[in-house]
Enzyme design. Structure first.
Site, PDB file in Angstrom:
ATOM      1  CB  CYS A 146      -0.912  -0.009   1.222  1.00  0.00           C
ATOM      2  SG  CYS A 146      -1.902   1.478   1.396  1.00  0.00           S
TER       3      CYS A 146
ATOM      4  CB  CYS B  23      -0.346   2.351   4.177  1.00  0.00           C
ATOM      5  SG  CYS B  23      -1.839   1.713   3.440  1.00  0.00           S
ATOM      6  CG  ASP B  24       3.494   0.961   4.298  1.00  0.00           C
ATOM      7  OD1 ASP B  24       3.073   1.450   5.362  1.00  0.00           O
ATOM      8  OD2 ASP B  24       3.310  -0.223   3.955  1.00  0.00           O
TER       9      ASP B  24
END
Ligand code: NAP
Length: 305
Positions: free
Chosen positions: A134, A137-138
């Site tokens: 993701c 997200c990261d």
């Protein structure tokens, strides 16, 4: 006997909470069982631009919380608990969770789908140490660094574009010589100055020393093997439906999705499949919410019988 809900929704993503909203608003006693937090996969998406009504886009986490609040305004109840098993043929239907057992006259399965693994050695061990599924997200952990993205679908290209605004360099690795992603994405991708595409290439191994340091790749046309140095690998090779709970009770297609048409009905009366978990042409927030509305309507009719 304990309370029997008119509807139990398993999964608190957009499909699940829309089913809950419509059901609760129609006066059905409605319970939503969600493992972590509302919103499902959508909650991990920083910016959603293709859900109508938000001209500036909307962040998925906020939209998930708002969908929950909308359903709860009409009396739907949420329990944060993991569902462990279900008996969908029982009357009433039985749902066992790590918090206890719940009973429902109808069940909506809205468990969604999760990222598919690439299957290279070391992949699972390196999650959080260079391997991610993701970018939203990261991605921020790779500011100014070099990252690779595997896949050629809409998700992979969207991930590559997100990362191109954060990382120094993005290498998109795709196993064929044409993208599966819609044409709309091609132009942006080709125009991004720091995105390089490795066509006809598969990842065969991961290089690491505590954290990921690079990839072993192979050109599937020439057979040539080489190494790519990178700090991060974002795997985006499709999704796996979360159907373990219902396997053996509901019919699944070859990809593991619950077989259900636009009516969301499964082969068990009173059991509906909505959103990413069912066989469908397109898996989007807007299609999931449409499913939720249909499922609630179907459940209402079923309860009248
Ligand atoms: P997808 O469309 O199924 O694409 C998966 C990609 O991964 C394909 O390019 C596939 O290659 C590749 N792949 C699969 N297994 C692989 C393997 N073992 N090794 C290397 N590559 C592999 O999945 P998705 O991109 O996650 O999208 C899922 C759904 O969400 C689609 O319906 C998509 O349209 C939708 N979506 C829409 C948007 C949007 O409209 N903005 C954004 C994201 C997702 P091949 O092409 O060779 O099969």
């Amino acid at each position: 006997m304990e309370k029997v809900y008119d509807m139990i929704v398993i999964g608190g993503g957009p499909g699940g909470y829309t089913a809950a909203l419509y059901a609760a608003r129609a006066g059905l006693s409605t319970l939503v069982l969600e493992r972590l937090s509302p919103g499902g996969q959508m909650a991990l998406t920083h910016q959603i631009d293709n859900y109508p009504g938000f001209p500036e886009g909307v962040d998925g986490f906020t939209l998930g919380m708002d969908m929950k609040a909308g359903a709860e305004r009409f009396g739907a109840v949420t329990r944060l608990t993991e569902v462990l098993s279900v008996d969908l043929k029982a009357q009433p239907k039985r749902v066992d969770s790590d918090e206890g057992t719940y009973y429902g006259r109808t069940v909506v399965v809205a468990t969604g789908a999760s990222p598919r693994a690439l299957g290279v050695p070391g992949e699972q061990e390196l999650v959080g140490r260079g391997v991610s599924y993701c970018a939203t997200c990261d991605g921020m952990f790779y500011r100014g660094k070099t990252v690779a993205v595997v896949g050629g679908g809409n998700s992979a290209v969207a991930e590559a574009l997100v990362l191109s605004r954060i990382a120094k360099k993005v290498i998109l690795i795709h196993r064929r010589d044409t993208l599966r992603a819609t044409k709309l994405y091609h132009k942006s991708l080709l125009e991004a100055p720091n995105v390089e595409i490795c066509w006809n290439t598969v990842v065969t191994g991961l290089d690491y020393d505590q954290v990921l340091t690079g990839l072993e790749v192979e050109n599937v046309v020439t057979g040539e093997r080489s190494a790519i140095a990178c700090d991060g690998l974002f795997i985006s090779v499709g999704r796996k439906p979360a159907t373990g709970l219902v396997a053996g009770q509901l019919e699944l297609d070859q990809g593991g999705y619950i077989v259900a048409d636009g009516s969301t009905r499964t082969q068990i009366p009173g059991v509906y499949a909505v959103g990413d978990v069912r066989t469908t042409y397109l898996r989007q927030v807007v299609t999931a919410v449409a499913d939720g509305a249909v499922a609630a309507h179907q459940a209402e009719e079923h309860l009248l019988r």
